[in-house]
Motif scaffolding. Structure first.
Motif, short mmCIF file in Angstrom:
data_model
loop_
_atom_site.label_atom_id
_atom_site.label_comp_id
_atom_site.label_asym_id
_atom_site.label_seq_id
_atom_site.Cartn_x
_atom_site.Cartn_y
_atom_site.Cartn_z
N ARG A 29 9.43 78.87 -26.45
CA ARG A 29 8.50 77.80 -26.16
C ARG A 29 8.49 76.51 -25.77
O ARG A 29 8.54 76.81 -27.45
CB ARG A 29 6.70 78.51 -26.95
CG ARG A 29 5.71 77.93 -25.88
CD ARG A 29 3.96 78.52 -26.13
NE ARG A 29 3.17 77.47 -25.48
CZ ARG A 29 2.91 78.47 -24.96
NH1 ARG A 29 2.61 80.21 -24.81
NH2 ARG A 29 1.99 77.98 -23.21
N ALA A 30 8.56 76.73 -24.99
CA ALA A 30 8.84 74.64 -25.15
C ALA A 30 7.73 73.50 -24.33
O ALA A 30 7.12 73.59 -23.90
CB ALA A 30 10.51 74.96 -24.77
N ASN A 31 8.40 72.75 -25.74
CA ASN A 31 6.52 71.70 -25.40
C ASN A 31 7.73 70.27 -24.93
O ASN A 31 8.41 69.79 -25.80
CB ASN A 31 5.52 71.66 -26.23
CG ASN A 31 5.12 69.86 -25.49
OD1 ASN A 31 4.92 69.04 -26.37
ND2 ASN A 31 3.82 70.97 -24.82
N ASP A 32 8.05 69.84 -23.60
CA ASP A 32 8.00 68.26 -23.12
C ASP A 32 6.76 67.52 -23.32
O ASP A 32 6.38 67.93 -22.83
CB ASP A 32 8.97 68.11 -22.22
CG ASP A 32 10.22 69.37 -22.31
OD1 ASP A 32 11.04 69.45 -23.42
OD2 ASP A 32 10.70 68.98 -21.33
N ASP A 33 7.24 66.46 -24.34
CA ASP A 33 5.32 64.84 -24.47
C ASP A 33 6.45 64.10 -24.47
O ASP A 33 7.20 63.53 -24.93
CB ASP A 33 5.29 65.56 -25.52
CG ASP A 33 4.14 64.56 -25.81
OD1 ASP A 33 3.85 63.65 -24.31
OD2 ASP A 33 3.28 64.32 -26.73
N TYR A 34 5.95 63.10 -23.18
CA TYR A 34 6.30 61.43 -23.73
C TYR A 34 5.86 60.18 -23.26
O TYR A 34 6.24 59.73 -23.18
CB TYR A 34 7.22 61.61 -21.70
CG TYR A 34 9.06 62.79 -21.42
CD1 TYR A 34 9.52 62.61 -22.03
CD2 TYR A 34 8.20 63.70 -20.45
CE1 TYR A 34 10.69 63.12 -21.74
CE2 TYR A 34 9.00 65.49 -20.40
CZ TYR A 34 10.24 64.41 -20.95
OH TYR A 34 11.05 65.60 -20.87
N SER A 35 4.63 61.15 -24.01
CA SER A 35 4.32 60.54 -24.61
C SER A 35 3.70 59.13 -23.54
O SER A 35 3.61 57.54 -23.65
CB SER A 35 4.30 59.59 -26.15
OG SER A 35 4.45 61.12 -26.98
N PRO A 61 5.97 56.03 -19.68
CA PRO A 61 6.57 56.35 -21.16
C PRO A 61 7.03 55.86 -22.62
O PRO A 61 8.29 55.85 -21.47
CB PRO A 61 7.92 57.66 -20.34
CG PRO A 61 8.18 57.57 -19.04
CD PRO A 61 7.15 56.36 -19.07
N THR A 62 6.86 56.59 -23.54
CA THR A 62 7.23 55.62 -24.76
C THR A 62 8.51 56.40 -25.81
O THR A 62 8.94 55.38 -26.07
CB THR A 62 6.05 55.52 -25.08
OG1 THR A 62 5.16 56.14 -26.39
CG2 THR A 62 5.50 54.31 -24.79
N MET A 63 7.77 57.97 -25.39
CA MET A 63 8.88 58.12 -26.33
C MET A 63 9.11 60.15 -26.27
O MET A 63 7.87 60.13 -25.90
CB MET A 63 8.09 58.33 -28.09
CG MET A 63 8.70 58.89 -28.91
SD MET A 63 10.02 58.62 -29.34
CE MET A 63 9.94 57.27 -30.59
N ALA A 64 10.49 60.57 -26.06
CA ALA A 64 10.36 61.61 -25.40
C ALA A 64 10.20 62.55 -26.45
O ALA A 64 11.16 62.58 -27.98
CB ALA A 64 11.91 62.08 -24.89
N ARG A 65 9.32 63.47 -27.05
CA ARG A 65 9.59 64.84 -27.54
C ARG A 65 9.85 65.98 -27.35
O ARG A 65 8.65 66.49 -26.62
CB ARG A 65 7.85 64.20 -28.85
CG ARG A 65 7.75 63.73 -29.37
CD ARG A 65 6.87 63.13 -30.05
NE ARG A 65 6.08 62.34 -30.95
CZ ARG A 65 5.73 61.23 -30.50
NH1 ARG A 65 5.14 60.92 -29.25
NH2 ARG A 65 5.70 60.13 -30.98
N HIS A 66 10.48 66.33 -27.37
CA HIS A 66 10.74 67.71 -26.97
C HIS A 66 10.63 68.81 -28.60
O HIS A 66 11.55 68.68 -29.47
CB HIS A 66 12.08 68.16 -27.16
CG HIS A 66 12.28 66.97 -25.55
ND1 HIS A 66 11.78 67.07 -24.56
CD2 HIS A 66 13.20 65.97 -25.85
CE1 HIS A 66 12.20 65.77 -23.56
NE2 HIS A 66 13.13 65.47 -24.56
#
Length: 140
Positions: free
Chosen positions: A29-35, A52-57
């Protein structure tokens, strides 16, 4: 007669280190968060856009089977925190079972936490959390 392939089923998820497959994953299960942060002008309380300030995968994996022999051959031994400090990362690749097409690739995955089971000839992670540096592919 025509082939009806509107959905994909039975995809294969491979764990790849230095271009070599070292394991397989049962489920991810993947989650991509670009804050995104609100950007507004002086004197205006309404957001004009979300930047978008930070890519968190992050990846939540269940039942990952790692081939012990392939890991040892590649020089991967994560026995403790000092070994983890070596910074070894791997890629997680999702392939279509239908045509072998690469659907999604998580690049530079680092182990964060999880449950581990060690059996003869295999290392099985029942559940694990990973963080990836980047992602490619549309996954469709």
């Amino acid at each position: 007669m025509r082939q009806n392939l509107q959905t994909r089923s039975g995809n294969r998820i491979a764990v790849v280190f230095d271009g070599k497959q070292i394991g397989l994953v049962q489920s991810v299960r993947a989650n991509d968060d670009y804050s995104p942060e609100a950007a507004s002008g002086i004197g205006d309380i309404h957001a004009q856009e979300y930047v978008p300030t930070m890519a968190r995968h992050s990846l939540s994996v269940s039942a990952m089977l790692l081939n012990r022999g392939a890991m040892l051959q590649a020089g991967i031994v994560m026995e403790n925190g000092e070994a983890v400090l070596q910074g070894l990362v791997f890629d997680l690749e999702v392939y279509s079972k239908d045509d072998g097409q690469l659907l999604r690739k998580y690049i530079g995955c680092s182990y964060a936490s999880g449950d581990l089971e060690v059996n003869k000839h295999a290392i099985i992670m029942q559940s694990a959390q990973f963080y990836a540096l980047d992602v490619t592919g549309q996954g469709a």
